[in-house]
Design a protein around this motif. Sequence first.
Motif, PDB file in Angstrom:
ATOM      1  N   THR A  21       0.794  -1.225   0.000  1.00  0.00           N
ATOM      2  CA  THR A  21       0.000   0.000   0.000  1.00  0.00           C
ATOM      3  C   THR A  21       0.832   1.283   0.000  1.00  0.00           C
ATOM      4  O   THR A  21       0.287   2.358  -0.194  1.00  0.00           O
ATOM      5  CB  THR A  21      -0.939   0.039   1.225  1.00  0.00           C
ATOM      6  N   ARG A  22       2.144   1.186   0.229  1.00  0.00           N
ATOM      7  CA  ARG A  22       2.990   2.388   0.212  1.00  0.00           C
ATOM      8  C   ARG A  22       3.782   2.462  -1.081  1.00  0.00           C
ATOM      9  O   ARG A  22       4.383   1.492  -1.504  1.00  0.00           O
ATOM     10  CB  ARG A  22       3.987   2.378   1.381  1.00  0.00           C
ATOM     11  N   ILE A  23       3.786   3.650  -1.709  1.00  0.00           N
ATOM     12  CA  ILE A  23       4.617   3.852  -2.888  1.00  0.00           C
ATOM     13  C   ILE A  23       5.653   4.938  -2.591  1.00  0.00           C
ATOM     14  O   ILE A  23       5.459   5.784  -1.710  1.00  0.00           O
ATOM     15  CB  ILE A  23       3.788   4.212  -4.136  1.00  0.00           C
ATOM     16  N   PHE A  24       6.752   4.872  -3.311  1.00  0.00           N
ATOM     17  CA  PHE A  24       7.889   5.767  -3.127  1.00  0.00           C
ATOM     18  C   PHE A  24       8.045   6.550  -4.412  1.00  0.00           C
ATOM     19  O   PHE A  24       8.075   5.953  -5.496  1.00  0.00           O
ATOM     20  CB  PHE A  24       9.129   4.920  -2.835  1.00  0.00           C
ATOM     21  N   VAL A  25       8.116   7.877  -4.337  1.00  0.00           N
ATOM     22  CA  VAL A  25       8.124   8.698  -5.552  1.00  0.00           C
ATOM     23  C   VAL A  25       9.204   9.772  -5.510  1.00  0.00           C
ATOM     24  O   VAL A  25       9.631  10.208  -4.441  1.00  0.00           O
ATOM     25  CB  VAL A  25       6.749   9.386  -5.759  1.00  0.00           C
ATOM     26  N   MET A  26       9.630  10.190  -6.701  1.00  0.00           N
ATOM     27  CA  MET A  26      10.551  11.310  -6.849  1.00  0.00           C
ATOM     28  C   MET A  26       9.728  12.550  -7.186  1.00  0.00           C
ATOM     29  O   MET A  26       8.904  12.517  -8.097  1.00  0.00           O
ATOM     30  CB  MET A  26      11.564  11.019  -7.955  1.00  0.00           C
ATOM     31  N   ILE A  27       9.915  13.626  -6.438  1.00  0.00           N
ATOM     32  CA  ILE A  27       9.090  14.825  -6.589  1.00  0.00           C
ATOM     33  C   ILE A  27       9.964  16.077  -6.618  1.00  0.00           C
ATOM     34  O   ILE A  27      11.115  16.049  -6.178  1.00  0.00           O
ATOM     35  CB  ILE A  27       8.080  14.941  -5.416  1.00  0.00           C
ATOM     36  N   PRO A  28       9.427  17.182  -7.136  1.00  0.00           N
ATOM     37  CA  PRO A  28      10.175  18.444  -7.041  1.00  0.00           C
ATOM     38  C   PRO A  28      10.417  18.816  -5.582  1.00  0.00           C
ATOM     39  O   PRO A  28       9.575  18.560  -4.719  1.00  0.00           O
ATOM     40  CB  PRO A  28       9.226  19.443  -7.718  1.00  0.00           C
ATOM     41  N   LYS A  29      11.546  19.421  -5.291  1.00  0.00           N
ATOM     42  CA  LYS A  29      11.884  19.760  -3.910  1.00  0.00           C
ATOM     43  C   LYS A  29      10.989  20.854  -3.334  1.00  0.00           C
ATOM     44  O   LYS A  29      10.980  21.088  -2.132  1.00  0.00           O
ATOM     45  CB  LYS A  29      13.350  20.172  -3.817  1.00  0.00           C
ATOM     46  N   THR A  30      10.217  21.503  -4.209  1.00  0.00           N
ATOM     47  CA  THR A  30       9.307  22.552  -3.737  1.00  0.00           C
ATOM     48  C   THR A  30       7.977  21.987  -3.237  1.00  0.00           C
ATOM     49  O   THR A  30       7.188  22.703  -2.641  1.00  0.00           O
ATOM     50  CB  THR A  30       9.023  23.554  -4.877  1.00  0.00           C
ATOM     51  N   TYR A  31       7.717  20.704  -3.486  1.00  0.00           N
ATOM     52  CA  TYR A  31       6.441  20.096  -3.108  1.00  0.00           C
ATOM     53  C   TYR A  31       6.261  20.074  -1.588  1.00  0.00           C
ATOM     54  O   TYR A  31       7.186  19.764  -0.842  1.00  0.00           O
ATOM     55  CB  TYR A  31       6.364  18.657  -3.615  1.00  0.00           C
ATOM     56  N   THR A  32       5.029  20.382  -1.166  1.00  0.00           N
ATOM     57  CA  THR A  32       4.627  20.168   0.223  1.00  0.00           C
ATOM     58  C   THR A  32       3.854  18.846   0.275  1.00  0.00           C
ATOM     59  O   THR A  32       3.532  18.254  -0.753  1.00  0.00           O
ATOM     60  CB  THR A  32       3.727  21.302   0.723  1.00  0.00           C
ATOM     61  N   GLU A  33       3.526  18.401   1.488  1.00  0.00           N
ATOM     62  CA  GLU A  33       2.739  17.173   1.616  1.00  0.00           C
ATOM     63  C   GLU A  33       1.358  17.343   0.987  1.00  0.00           C
ATOM     64  O   GLU A  33       0.798  16.394   0.432  1.00  0.00           O
ATOM     65  CB  GLU A  33       2.622  16.778   3.093  1.00  0.00           C
TER      66      GLU A  33
END
Length: 224
Positions: A21-33
């Motif tokens: 049920t948990r996925i791991f993602v690469m995101i922009p460093k500006t992203y908030t939760e």
Amino acid sequence: VFIAQSRASGSHRDLEDEELTRIFVMIPKTYTEEDLREKFKMYGDIEYCSIIKNKTTGESKGLGYVRYLKPSQAALAIEECDRSYKAILAEPKNKSSESFEHDYYCNSMRPELRGNTLPFCMQPEFCSFDKAETRVQEPVSKRLSVISRLPFIQEQLFALFDLIPGLEYCDVQRDPHTNSGYAVIQYSTAASAIYAKYKLHGFEYPTGNRLTVVFLEDGNDSSE
């Protein structure tokens, strides 16, 4: 209908929590939760989102976790989200998070070695990690190979894999020299195949005979 697990493995829900049920993602460093939740809520009910931050500076590392309520929702997110997120199933929490981050960076950025871009795993911040820990990420497809030391019965194997929605065909083959079992399974979507592999790889069928389930090339672009 759920596939029963060994009592030693813990409850069905515990296994889903750790593996499905948990996925791991690469995101922009500006992203908030909240940004992360907004991007991934279309795939299902989210239990929580978290962003991995540098312990010293508190800045985002550009990585995050999204946990869904159902495994099928996590699989759908992996299959349908934008490829720039490089989404994969997260490792169980008992694995070192730093080791997993390192593996993820090296596997996700490997194609860029052909260009001039320096991958994250080559940058100074990640040089303290043991390169021997890197492992190749298995390509995902809609087709599965099932191997057993015992021969399969077509109807029984079809019924087992048909527990996961989307089964298109089940082709059982037998080696006359070894009498071992071999079958090719195909689903209508990669999400179903992902779920089938994680639920049935290592499953005892019949009791005492563990199935080996791996992804099989289905002719589609492996990067997709």
